[in-house]
Design an enzyme around this catalytic site. Structure first.
Site, PDB file in Angstrom:
ATOM      1  N   HIS A  51      79.727 -18.127  40.908  1.00  8.12           N
ATOM      2  CA  HIS A  51      80.237 -17.833  42.226  1.00  8.12           C
ATOM      3  C   HIS A  51      81.650 -17.555  42.364  1.00  8.12           C
ATOM      4  O   HIS A  51      82.078 -16.337  43.218  1.00  8.12           O
ATOM      5  CB  HIS A  51      80.269 -19.250  43.201  1.00  8.12           C
ATOM      6  N   ARG A  82      89.970 -20.793  59.848  1.00  8.08           N
ATOM      7  CA  ARG A  82      89.325 -21.648  58.586  1.00  8.08           C
ATOM      8  C   ARG A  82      88.600 -20.178  57.900  1.00  8.08           C
ATOM      9  O   ARG A  82      88.416 -20.184  56.761  1.00  8.08           O
ATOM     10  CB  ARG A  82      88.547 -22.742  58.641  1.00  8.08           C
ATOM     11  N   GLU A 112      85.728 -24.460  61.467  1.00  8.96           N
ATOM     12  CA  GLU A 112      85.971 -22.827  61.310  1.00  8.96           C
ATOM     13  C   GLU A 112      85.404 -22.147  62.495  1.00  8.96           C
ATOM     14  O   GLU A 112      84.662 -21.409  62.713  1.00  8.96           O
ATOM     15  CB  GLU A 112      84.837 -22.593  60.115  1.00  8.96           C
ATOM     16  N   GLU A 132      89.368 -18.515  43.130  1.00 13.87           N
ATOM     17  CA  GLU A 132      89.747 -19.458  44.337  1.00 13.87           C
ATOM     18  C   GLU A 132      91.208 -19.801  44.391  1.00 13.87           C
ATOM     19  O   GLU A 132      91.782 -19.733  45.551  1.00 13.87           O
ATOM     20  CB  GLU A 132      88.793 -20.631  44.507  1.00 13.87           C
ATOM     21  N   HIS A 166      78.950 -13.190  48.195  1.00 17.10           N
ATOM     22  CA  HIS A 166      77.488 -13.864  48.420  1.00 17.10           C
ATOM     23  C   HIS A 166      76.529 -12.670  48.181  1.00 17.10           C
ATOM     24  O   HIS A 166      75.450 -13.138  47.733  1.00 17.10           O
ATOM     25  CB  HIS A 166      77.445 -14.504  49.829  1.00 17.10           C
ATOM     26  N   LYS A 217      82.838 -29.427  53.957  1.00 12.47           N
ATOM     27  CA  LYS A 217      81.363 -28.393  53.936  1.00 12.47           C
ATOM     28  C   LYS A 217      80.429 -29.227  52.898  1.00 12.47           C
ATOM     29  O   LYS A 217      80.793 -29.118  51.793  1.00 12.47           O
ATOM     30  CB  LYS A 217      81.706 -27.078  53.846  1.00 12.47           C
ATOM     31  N   ARG A 254      71.924 -42.406  58.634  1.00 14.35           N
ATOM     32  CA  ARG A 254      72.855 -41.564  59.622  1.00 14.35           C
ATOM     33  C   ARG A 254      74.287 -41.454  59.198  1.00 14.35           C
ATOM     34  O   ARG A 254      75.377 -41.380  60.097  1.00 14.35           O
ATOM     35  CB  ARG A 254      72.820 -42.067  61.013  1.00 14.35           C
ATOM     36  N   LYS A 285      94.587 -25.103  51.353  1.00 20.81           N
ATOM     37  CA  LYS A 285      93.472 -25.478  51.885  1.00 20.81           C
ATOM     38  C   LYS A 285      93.527 -26.891  53.084  1.00 20.81           C
ATOM     39  O   LYS A 285      92.813 -26.598  54.300  1.00 20.81           O
ATOM     40  CB  LYS A 285      92.342 -25.911  51.157  1.00 20.81           C
ATOM     41  N   ASN A 313      87.229 -17.416  53.473  1.00 27.24           N
ATOM     42  CA  ASN A 313      85.925 -16.804  53.015  1.00 27.24           C
ATOM     43  C   ASN A 313      86.410 -15.435  52.649  1.00 27.24           C
ATOM     44  O   ASN A 313      85.551 -14.567  52.319  1.00 27.24           O
ATOM     45  CB  ASN A 313      84.938 -16.576  54.289  1.00 27.24           C
ATOM     46  N   HIS A 334      84.179 -13.314  50.182  1.00 25.35           N
ATOM     47  CA  HIS A 334      82.995 -13.951  50.180  1.00 25.35           C
ATOM     48  C   HIS A 334      81.720 -13.361  50.875  1.00 25.35           C
ATOM     49  O   HIS A 334      80.589 -13.719  50.444  1.00 25.35           O
ATOM     50  CB  HIS A 334      82.980 -15.494  50.844  1.00 25.35           C
TER      51      HIS A 334
HETATM   52  N1  GLY Z   1      85.171 -22.547  50.861  1.00 26.12           N
HETATM   53  C1  GLY Z   1      85.387 -22.083  52.379  1.00 26.12           C
HETATM   54  C2  GLY Z   1      85.596 -23.357  53.221  1.00 26.12           C
HETATM   55  O1  GLY Z   1      85.678 -24.548  52.690  1.00 26.12           O
HETATM   56  O2  GLY Z   1      85.825 -23.145  54.299  1.00 26.12           O
END
Ligand code: GLY
Length: 393
Positions: free
Chosen positions: A284, A259, A255, A204, A270, A162, A140, A245, A263, A266
């Protein structure tokens, strides 16, 4: 539309070269440091011992990273008296799967990693996402440390918590927010990356300037040769990206708003990665470079950014050798990318869709991104048709 606040002041040119740069991700009881600098991997054991005395460690990595960096990582741990085991998985996006997640989770259980112990994710974005997710579910939740070994992981995926794997239905669809307790970003490890991998990560870096900091974008326009050459500007660019960031994540960890600005590029990117089968045709970061250019050009169509600003974004990315046009993607003339409707369908599968409406991150100017929640799919379709039929001059 939600205006961006500038995530990073122009600190890029100021940071020290010798001492590591430490960026704190201010998340209250889940706050942690990102340690950035040439050679900081050697301090990993002592840094872990300082925050988790007595912890045992399981290192999750892949074969290529293990070849270059596993010995040094183990040595850094044992120098601080830390016992470690390792779990080595296959390389590439295919490892972000249910099967490999099971292997890593069972490996952690077999290694008797307990609640007070630590998982170390030693690798690029795939390893960080996979090992972080396994750490979030085994017993957990056990703590983990990110040791990112790609530029992309150092400036983006290792920061912010993430974690996850891919579903056969789409990228990153199964996962959890699980913050690391420490990030150790040794910029010397980037020396073993291929030029193409380094460039992909640079997309990035440039993203932070384009979305929230015009001064940083201008600094990159002047200093990118030194970033690529591995001079002091490399650490400075990574530190500025991590500050940007960290500031956004501290304000919007889950997010729910701002946040999403991260993206930028993206939604298109994507879809292009999916259209090329998540293969070596498009890394990517390369998808982000093409996607960011498309987002800038679509922002012109939507009456937001000026043509000159969109061209400036495209020019900077192209000048470092990144793809910026659909036609730049490997195999475009032989295999294509599908038509506008199939690309739109891929965008509709992305997480950046709410109740059927497409969400795009668009630009009002360089350094000011906005969240557009209600983009008309017909406008996107017409834009894609024009780009798919564009004849590069
Ligand atoms: N890669 C985008 C984020 O971490 O929100």
């Amino acid at each position: 539309m939600t205006p961006a606040t500038s995530p990073a002041t122009s600190t890029a040119a100021k940071s020290s070269q010798a001492a590591p740069v430490i960026v704190n991700v201010a998340l209250g009881e889940r706050a942690y440091d990102i340690v950035i600098g040439r050679g900081v991997l050697a301090s990993l054991g002592h840094r872990i011992k300082a925050i988790r005395p007595g912890a045992r460690v399981a290192i999750v990595t892949d074969a290529t990273v293990a070849k270059h960096w596993l010995n040094q990582t183990q040595a850094a741990l044992s120098e601080a008296g830390i016992e470690s085991t390792q779990i080595i998985v296959g390389e590439g996006e295919a490892s972000k799967s249910y099967g490999v997640l099971e292997d890593v989770s069972e490996g952690l259980i077999a290694a008797k990693i307990e609640r007070n112990d630590l998982v170390v994710a030693l690798g690029g974005g795939v390893i960080g996402d996979l090992a972080g997710f396994a750490a979030s579910i085994v017993r957990r939740g056990v703590d983990f440390v990110q040791v990112p070994t790609s530029l992309l992981a150092q400036v983006d995926s290792s920061v912010g918590g993430k974690t996850g794997i891919n579903s056969p239905k789409g990228k990153n669809l199964v996962g959890a927010f699980h913050q690391p307790v420490l990030v150790v970003a040794d910029t010397a490890v980037l020396d073993t990356l291929s030029p193409r991998q380094f460039r992909a990560g640079y997309a990035e870096v440039a993203k932070y300037g384009v979305l929230g900091d015009l001064a940083f974008f201008e600094w990159l326009e002047k200093n990118h040769p030194d970033v690529f050459a591995g001079g002091p500007a490399r650490e400075q660019a990574i530190a500025a990206s991590c500050r940007a960031k960290a500031a956004i994540v501290a304000r919007d960890e889950r997010e729910t708003g701002e946040r999403a600005l991260l993206n930028l590029g993206h939604t298109f990117g994507h879809a292009l990665e999916a259209a090329t089968g998540f293969s070596d045709r498009l890394f990517h970061g390369e998808g982000v470079a093409v996607g960011m250019t498309l987002a800038a050009e679509f922002s012109v169509v939507q009456g937001l950014i000026s043509n000159d600003d969109a061209a400036r974004v495209q020019h900077h990315l192209a000048s470092v050798g990144l793809p910026t046009r659909l036609q730049d993607i490997a195999g475009f003339s032989q295999e294509g990318l599908g038509d506008a409707d199939s690309l739109l369908a891929l965008m509709a599968q992305d997480k950046k869709v709410k109740r059927g409406k497409l969400t795009f991150i668009l630009l009002e100017k360089i350094g000011r991104a906005v969240i557009a929640n209600n983009v008309d799919p017909n406008a996107v379709r017409a834009f894609l048709v024009s780009k798919l039929t564009h004849k590069p001059g």
